[in-house]
Design a protein around this motif. Structure first.
Motif, PDB file in Angstrom:
ATOM      1  N   THR A  96      -7.950   1.661   6.958  1.00 58.62           N
ATOM      2  CA  THR A  96      -7.011   1.926   8.142  1.00 58.62           C
ATOM      3  C   THR A  96      -6.554   0.628   8.917  1.00 58.62           C
ATOM      4  O   THR A  96      -7.334  -0.213   9.170  1.00 58.62           O
ATOM      5  CB  THR A  96      -7.732   3.037   8.939  1.00 58.62           C
ATOM      6  N   ALA A 143      -6.519   8.236  11.012  1.00 56.96           N
ATOM      7  CA  ALA A 143      -6.451   7.283  10.180  1.00 56.96           C
ATOM      8  C   ALA A 143      -4.879   6.760   9.969  1.00 56.96           C
ATOM      9  O   ALA A 143      -3.949   7.628  10.136  1.00 56.96           O
ATOM     10  CB  ALA A 143      -6.635   7.746   8.824  1.00 56.96           C
ATOM     11  N   VAL A 144      -4.614   5.353  10.125  1.00 51.24           N
ATOM     12  CA  VAL A 144      -3.172   4.942  10.138  1.00 51.24           C
ATOM     13  C   VAL A 144      -2.955   4.108   8.799  1.00 51.24           C
ATOM     14  O   VAL A 144      -3.828   3.181   8.259  1.00 51.24           O
ATOM     15  CB  VAL A 144      -3.113   3.928  11.275  1.00 51.24           C
ATOM     16  N   PRO A 145      -2.361   4.770   8.019  1.00 49.40           N
ATOM     17  CA  PRO A 145      -2.582   4.396   6.381  1.00 49.40           C
ATOM     18  C   PRO A 145      -1.910   2.830   6.327  1.00 49.40           C
ATOM     19  O   PRO A 145      -0.979   2.645   6.913  1.00 49.40           O
ATOM     20  CB  PRO A 145      -1.740   5.343   5.566  1.00 49.40           C
ATOM     21  N   THR A 158       1.927   5.761  12.806  1.00 46.01           N
ATOM     22  CA  THR A 158       0.977   5.756  13.637  1.00 46.01           C
ATOM     23  C   THR A 158       0.895   7.116  14.287  1.00 46.01           C
ATOM     24  O   THR A 158       1.739   7.969  14.142  1.00 46.01           O
ATOM     25  CB  THR A 158       0.947   4.933  14.949  1.00 46.01           C
TER      26      THR A 158
END
Length: 291
Positions: A98, A84-86, A137
């Motif tokens: 994401t 997951a990339v917040p 990332t």
């Protein structure tokens, strides 16, 4: 295949709700999310089923699920194990969303730097002028901050003006630690220590006796000693003894978090459990300089 705007809107909403709820999605839920009539959604679902983009799930807990072809049609990469990339809006985490892709669209422009974010999740709450942050990332720990200038619901993308980008090299600290350490004896005087630090243009140095690192002495330690009237004290009496050690394979990103957590300027770097090097905040800043 060429999808109509309403078909794209429904598919994106279905994928976002499916990710968020981890189950089949009701047509009414999709209709509410995209502000459409439930009958319109049901009619479009028949066409999407024929195209092989959606499958129906029968039963009380049934609904619709997007197929792998749906992800392909929307140019969304499906991963077995996804990091997951917040994404944050005005400093608040957007739950269930994401970042799938970040594109830089004006890298050659001398004055502007714009980017585009493809998001997996609901973006309808974003408006022009909202502050946005993406990251870090998983690999390069990239963080991008900017301001929203546009939104494309049919592609589930946000266009933003980039204000700040931060990234750290992914190599471990062993690549940046100083092994040929400039050190000082524990019996050295304050004057000798200050002279040595000035001559080598460094803020601090390890204190070593008999090949063992006893602590680290810095200009801050010297200043505190002078302010306390300890002008005749030895370095071993004023140095910082509580040393934080990181393994040589620790990432630079994790080392920076240790610096921040303990509010320190130096870390010892251990190889096979033995401290043999030193890493300072100055060493990290050096890696961020663009020549």
């Amino acid at each position: 295949m060429e999808l109509t705007p309403i078909q794209k809107d429904i598919l994106i909403a279905l994928i976002n709700l499916q990710r968020e709820k981890d189950r089949a999605v009701k047509g009414e839920e999709i209709a509410e999310l995209i502000s459409r009539n439930p009958g319109t959604v049901r009619n479009q679902m028949q066409s999407l089923k024929v195209l092989g983009l959606v499958e129906g799930v029968p039963g009380p807990k049934g609904g619709y699920k997007a197929t792998g072809e749906a992800y392909e049609a929307l140019s969304i990469t499906v991963m077995d194990h996804e990091a997951a990339v917040p994404i944050y809006k005005n400093d608040k985490l957007v739950e269930g969303a994401t970042v799938a892709e970040i594109s830089f669209t004006t890298v050659r422009h001398p004055d502007l730097c714009h980017g585009m974010i493809k998001v997996l999740g609901n973006i309808k709450g974003f408006e022009q002028g909202d502050l946005v942050q993406m990251g870090p990332t998983p690999v390069n720990k990239l963080i991008v901050r900017g301001e929203i200038v546009g939104r494309d619901d049919t592609q589930n993308t946000l266009v933003f003006s980039i204000n700040e980008m931060i990234s750290l090299p992914k190599k471990p600290v062993k690549n940046y630690a100083r092994m040929n350490m400039i050190s000082i004896s524990g019996n050295a005087s304050i004057q000798e220590t200050a002279r040595m630090l000035v001559e080598h243009s460094i803020h601090g140095a390890p204190v070593i006796d008999n090949g063992e690192i006893l602590g680290v002495v810095t200009f801050t330690d010297i200043g505190d000693a002078v302010a306390s009237g300890k002008m005749t004290a030895k370095v071993k009496d004023i140095m910082t003894r509580d040393l934080i050690t990181v393994d040589s394979e620790t990432s630079l990103y994790d080392a920076v978090k240790v610096f921040d957590k303990h509010n320190i300027g130096f870390l010892l770097v251990a190889f096979d459990g033995v401290p043999k090097g030193i890493l300072s905040k100055k060493d990290v800043f050096h890696e961020l300089i663009v020549y």
